[in-house]
Scaffold this motif. Structure first.
Motif, PDB file in Angstrom:
ATOM      1  N   LEU A  63      -1.964  26.333  18.226  1.00  0.00           N
ATOM      2  CA  LEU A  63      -0.643  26.767  17.803  1.00  0.00           C
ATOM      3  C   LEU A  63      -0.810  27.403  16.423  1.00  0.00           C
ATOM      4  CD1 LEU A  63       1.472  23.618  18.811  1.00  0.00           C
ATOM      5  CD2 LEU A  63       1.255  25.761  20.055  1.00  0.00           C
ATOM      6  N   MET A  64       0.163  28.164  15.971  1.00  0.00           N
ATOM      7  CA  MET A  64       0.066  28.730  14.629  1.00  0.00           C
ATOM      8  C   MET A  64       0.681  27.740  13.648  1.00  0.00           C
ATOM      9  SD  MET A  64       0.930  32.577  13.334  1.00  0.00           S
ATOM     10  CE  MET A  64       2.686  32.442  13.195  1.00  0.00           C
ATOM     11  N   ALA A  67      -0.742  38.058   9.935  1.00  0.00           N
ATOM     12  CA  ALA A  67      -1.036  37.152   8.820  1.00  0.00           C
ATOM     13  C   ALA A  67      -1.553  37.875   7.583  1.00  0.00           C
ATOM     14  CB  ALA A  67      -2.061  36.114   9.261  1.00  0.00           C
ATOM     15  N   PHE A 120      -1.039  28.421   6.181  1.00  0.00           N
ATOM     16  CA  PHE A 120      -1.144  29.857   5.904  1.00  0.00           C
ATOM     17  C   PHE A 120      -1.156  30.081   4.394  1.00  0.00           C
ATOM     18  CE2 PHE A 120       1.356  33.840   5.055  1.00  0.00           C
ATOM     19  CZ  PHE A 120       0.323  34.719   5.323  1.00  0.00           C
ATOM     20  N   LEU A 176       3.377  38.438   4.808  1.00  0.00           N
ATOM     21  CA  LEU A 176       3.937  37.151   5.213  1.00  0.00           C
ATOM     22  C   LEU A 176       3.373  36.855   6.596  1.00  0.00           C
ATOM     23  CD1 LEU A 176       7.684  37.638   4.134  1.00  0.00           C
ATOM     24  CD2 LEU A 176       5.890  36.399   2.917  1.00  0.00           C
ATOM     25  N   MET A 177       3.453  35.598   7.023  1.00  0.00           N
ATOM     26  CA  MET A 177       2.981  35.286   8.373  1.00  0.00           C
ATOM     27  C   MET A 177       4.149  35.485   9.334  1.00  0.00           C
ATOM     28  SD  MET A 177       0.672  32.097   9.638  1.00  0.00           S
ATOM     29  CE  MET A 177       1.926  30.857   9.791  1.00  0.00           C
ATOM     30  N   ARG A 178       3.866  36.172  10.455  1.00  0.00           N
ATOM     31  CA  ARG A 178       4.905  36.558  11.416  1.00  0.00           C
ATOM     32  C   ARG A 178       4.738  35.810  12.723  1.00  0.00           C
ATOM     33  NH1 ARG A 178       8.589  38.990   8.263  1.00  0.00           N
ATOM     34  NH2 ARG A 178       7.586  40.462   6.841  1.00  0.00           N
ATOM     35  N   PRO A 179       5.415  34.693  12.866  1.00  0.00           N
ATOM     36  CA  PRO A 179       5.229  33.889  14.085  1.00  0.00           C
ATOM     37  C   PRO A 179       5.583  34.646  15.368  1.00  0.00           C
ATOM     38  CG  PRO A 179       7.084  33.058  12.772  1.00  0.00           C
ATOM     39  CD  PRO A 179       6.359  34.060  11.923  1.00  0.00           C
ATOM     40  N   HIS A 180       6.532  35.593  15.288  1.00  0.00           N
ATOM     41  CA  HIS A 180       6.927  36.289  16.513  1.00  0.00           C
ATOM     42  C   HIS A 180       5.885  37.311  16.955  1.00  0.00           C
ATOM     43  CE1 HIS A 180      10.694  34.210  16.642  1.00  0.00           C
ATOM     44  NE2 HIS A 180      10.883  34.476  15.355  1.00  0.00           N
ATOM     45  N   PHE A 214       2.622  36.263  16.841  1.00  0.00           N
ATOM     46  CA  PHE A 214       1.476  35.394  17.139  1.00  0.00           C
ATOM     47  C   PHE A 214       1.336  35.237  18.646  1.00  0.00           C
ATOM     48  CE2 PHE A 214       0.154  30.889  17.975  1.00  0.00           C
ATOM     49  CZ  PHE A 214      -1.190  31.084  17.720  1.00  0.00           C
ATOM     50  N   CYS A 222       3.632  26.801  15.803  1.00  0.00           N
ATOM     51  CA  CYS A 222       4.306  27.909  16.489  1.00  0.00           C
ATOM     52  C   CYS A 222       3.589  28.250  17.785  1.00  0.00           C
ATOM     53  CB  CYS A 222       4.325  29.111  15.552  1.00  0.00           C
ATOM     54  SG  CYS A 222       4.443  30.701  16.345  1.00  0.00           S
ATOM     55  N   ALA A 223       4.347  28.321  18.892  1.00  0.00           N
ATOM     56  CA  ALA A 223       3.786  28.634  20.204  1.00  0.00           C
ATOM     57  C   ALA A 223       3.365  30.097  20.268  1.00  0.00           C
ATOM     58  CB  ALA A 223       4.810  28.332  21.280  1.00  0.00           C
ATOM     59  N   ALA A 224       2.350  30.376  21.101  1.00  0.00           N
ATOM     60  CA  ALA A 224       1.792  31.730  21.201  1.00  0.00           C
ATOM     61  C   ALA A 224       2.552  32.570  22.213  1.00  0.00           C
ATOM     62  CB  ALA A 224       0.319  31.645  21.586  1.00  0.00           C
ATOM     63  N   CYS A 249      10.770  33.186  10.151  1.00  0.00           N
ATOM     64  CA  CYS A 249      10.388  34.450  10.761  1.00  0.00           C
ATOM     65  C   CYS A 249       9.292  35.140   9.951  1.00  0.00           C
ATOM     66  CB  CYS A 249      11.625  35.315  10.847  1.00  0.00           C
ATOM     67  SG  CYS A 249      11.386  36.755  11.832  1.00  0.00           S
ATOM     68  N   CYS A 260       6.758  33.895   7.133  1.00  0.00           N
ATOM     69  CA  CYS A 260       6.360  32.660   6.438  1.00  0.00           C
ATOM     70  C   CYS A 260       5.606  32.990   5.156  1.00  0.00           C
ATOM     71  CB  CYS A 260       5.480  31.847   7.387  1.00  0.00           C
ATOM     72  SG  CYS A 260       4.363  30.709   6.588  1.00  0.00           S
ATOM     73  N   GLU A 318       9.529  29.554  15.259  1.00  0.00           N
ATOM     74  CA  GLU A 318       9.688  29.384  13.814  1.00  0.00           C
ATOM     75  C   GLU A 318       9.612  27.897  13.522  1.00  0.00           C
ATOM     76  OE1 GLU A 318      13.318  31.418  12.778  1.00  0.00           O
ATOM     77  OE2 GLU A 318      12.715  33.182  13.902  1.00  0.00           O
ATOM     78  N   ALA A 319       8.407  27.347  13.627  1.00  0.00           N
ATOM     79  CA  ALA A 319       8.243  25.901  13.573  1.00  0.00           C
ATOM     80  C   ALA A 319       6.914  25.559  12.941  1.00  0.00           C
ATOM     81  CB  ALA A 319       8.305  25.327  14.977  1.00  0.00           C
TER      82      ALA A 319
END
Lengths: 349, 349
Positions: free
Chosen positions: A218-219, B215, A224, B218-222, B224, B268-270, A266, A268, B264-265
């Motif tokens: 998971l990310m 990454a 980070f 900023l890190m962008r979970p959406h 990932f 984060c799920a892929a 969104c 991070c 956004e957790a």
């Protein structure tokens, strides 16, 4: 029960932020460290003597040890003394200014423009001629130069690509003490042997994680950071010099708190918050490798030798008693939140 | 206004999920695609004829086109026909079983165990002897093998390290049609020329982003996903074969919806959700490079040739009219949420 005592632990790279965040995190560092090098990337950055003095005063206020006398910044009545070693945000400064601010600062910190949190006012090109007057004055005044060494290239290459800047600076200013901050690559480790005036700080998290931990399963937004964690062979190289307490490397946590909603979002923000758990995790790590006897040098003695500093007395005794890391400190999620470390702090004198 | 018409667009790699999520996302794909290859990594995975039939029925129900007759899975009264091309989760299957399920499935999808979302029941070692009966039966029955090609190595190396598995399978089963799914590296692109029975799908997002976008700032979970977006030179290689519509590559979105709170957790799920914006973004991309004339092959004709399929008629007309992507579809944040694309869908016939 196994115990291990550390004398005058130092965090040679720390973000204390400002305002409410400063109030949350400063006491956590002050509890277990004798002192820390405090980063100047506030908004706006710390660039004047007044900025430095005012920020230092806000830090003491956050620690509950307000200055009794503005003329004596180091005076305090609190037994739990913590020394914030102040830094100035690199700009092209006049020698006169640097002379005037010399006694208020520990070092100057250089950021390439836009490379990390609040670094927009940093250096946009490494033009030797433009930098020369400032760096010559720093050399003469013995002000160390601390550098966030990354280019604006591909994220996995940024630090390695920066090595030629380190080479240019180290060779052109042989009397300038240059610290490669929070190094993450074998390329940076290898540089330590190339120039006598190049040193490095290493974080806790870069000793423990690779990109796999950030984005391999998971990310993990709370892992980070900038520079991003790199490849397994990079981590191995860092671990090797840290565990042997190579005399040119120092511990610098780069502990960088952000409120939870800025991490689990969104977009991070970059930074791992490790200050309150760093010594415990370092004890566990060094113990695992049978290298506990080298930890004192890594977390204090090397920095004392490199910078020629004598920190206030503080004795931190740890033991191999399990320590469950809190889910949050204030609104900040630490590294290892909710997990159990093998070592805890027993006593601080 | 410039317009461009696509005939029978196909999404050769799609996650429709199940339950409420299926109801949210299935109509979005059905609106603009003639059909899609539907991934079997549900919980539990799709491994029996009954699983396949029941899942297909749930898809039609979600589309508002329930099956009138269980014996004729393809019958529907809805003019906006969308064909879910069903896949079976790879296990070692008996030939008798594969013969029986042949008419219900389009392909078999192989996951290395634990490599991505809901893949725990996948293959834990690529033992040729153990796989041979299944793969020989698939060859004989002309069932294509779709593969998520990643090892469990370092995240940036996983796909490149998997190339020797592709080579082993492609050379040992020359009559088996093998599709390297959602390729992300130059290494995989280079494999296309090595074996006549190796093909590939490419996603929208891997044509557009690198790890820098995930990454680098900023890190962008959406953004990932698995496989993670790679290096600039990898993206260039993918772009080159996509823009020229190399006859062995097909568009497969790998559109993989997760509810916002799972992206956004803390972990984060892929998955990147692109189904409803894919054709618009592909038009914009191909148009930017002056290659709009090749998009038809990339999004449909190549897949028709490779698999020998004749999709139901659907004509999608797009124009270079700006399209602002919604912040969410249901509870799912799409790629480009809130941003404006240069192309929009004008009409679907």
């Amino acid at each position: 029960m196994k115990t291990h005592t550390l004398l005058m632990p130092l965090d040679m790279h720390l973000h204390l932020r400002d305002g409410v965040m400063l109030e949350t995190v400063a006491p956590l560092s002050a509890y277990s460290f004798s002192g820390a090098v405090v980063m100047p990337n506030l908004v706006p950055p710390v660039t004047t003597k007044e900025d430095v003095q005012a920020y230092k005063e806000r830090i003491f206020t956050a620690l509950g040890t307000p200055l009794s006398d503005e003329d004596d910044l180091f005076e305090t009545t609190n037994a739990d003394y913590f020394e914030p070693m102040m830094t100035l945000f690199y700009q092209h400064y006049e020698r006169d200014f640097l002379e005037e601010v010399r006694d208020d600062i520990f070092a100057v910190k250089l950021y390439p423009a836009g490379i990390t949190t609040n670094s927009e006012g940093g250096v946009s090109s490494f033009d030797l001629d433009a930098m020369r007057p400032t760096l010559e004055a720093m050399s003469a005044l013995e002000i160390p130069l601390l550098i966030h060494g990354e280019t604006d290239g591909f994220v996995m290459d940024r630090e390695a690509e920066f090595m030629n800047v380190y080479e240019m600076l180290a060779s052109n200013f042989p009397d300038l003490k240059i610290v490669m901050e929070h190094i993450t690559t074998k390329a940076a480790v290898d540089m330590l042997e190339q120039y006598p005036n190049l040193y490095a700080t290493i974080t806790l998290h870069h000793l423990l994680i690779t990109l796999d931990d950030v984005a391999g399963g998971l990310m993990r937004p709370h892992l980070f950071c900038k520079p991003i964690a790199k490849r397994p062979e990079d981590r191995e190289a860092l671990l090797e010099v840290a565990l042997e307490a190579h005399p040119k490397v120092m511990f610098g946590s780069d502990s960088a708190p952000h409120p939870q909603h800025k991490k689990e979002a969104c977009g991070c923000a970059a930074g791992v918050f490790t200050a309150p758990i760093a010594l415990q995790a370092l004890c566990e790590l060094f113990d695992q490798y049978g290298k506990l006897e080298n930890l004192q040098a890594f977390v204090s003695d090397n920095a004392q030798s490199i910078y020629g500093i004598c920190p206030e007395f503080k004795e931190v005794t740890l033991s191999d008693t399990p320590f469950t890391v809190p889910a949050k400190y204030g609104d900040v999620v630490p590294m290892f939140a909710g997990e159990t470390l093998g070592w805890s702090i027993e006593d601080v004198l």
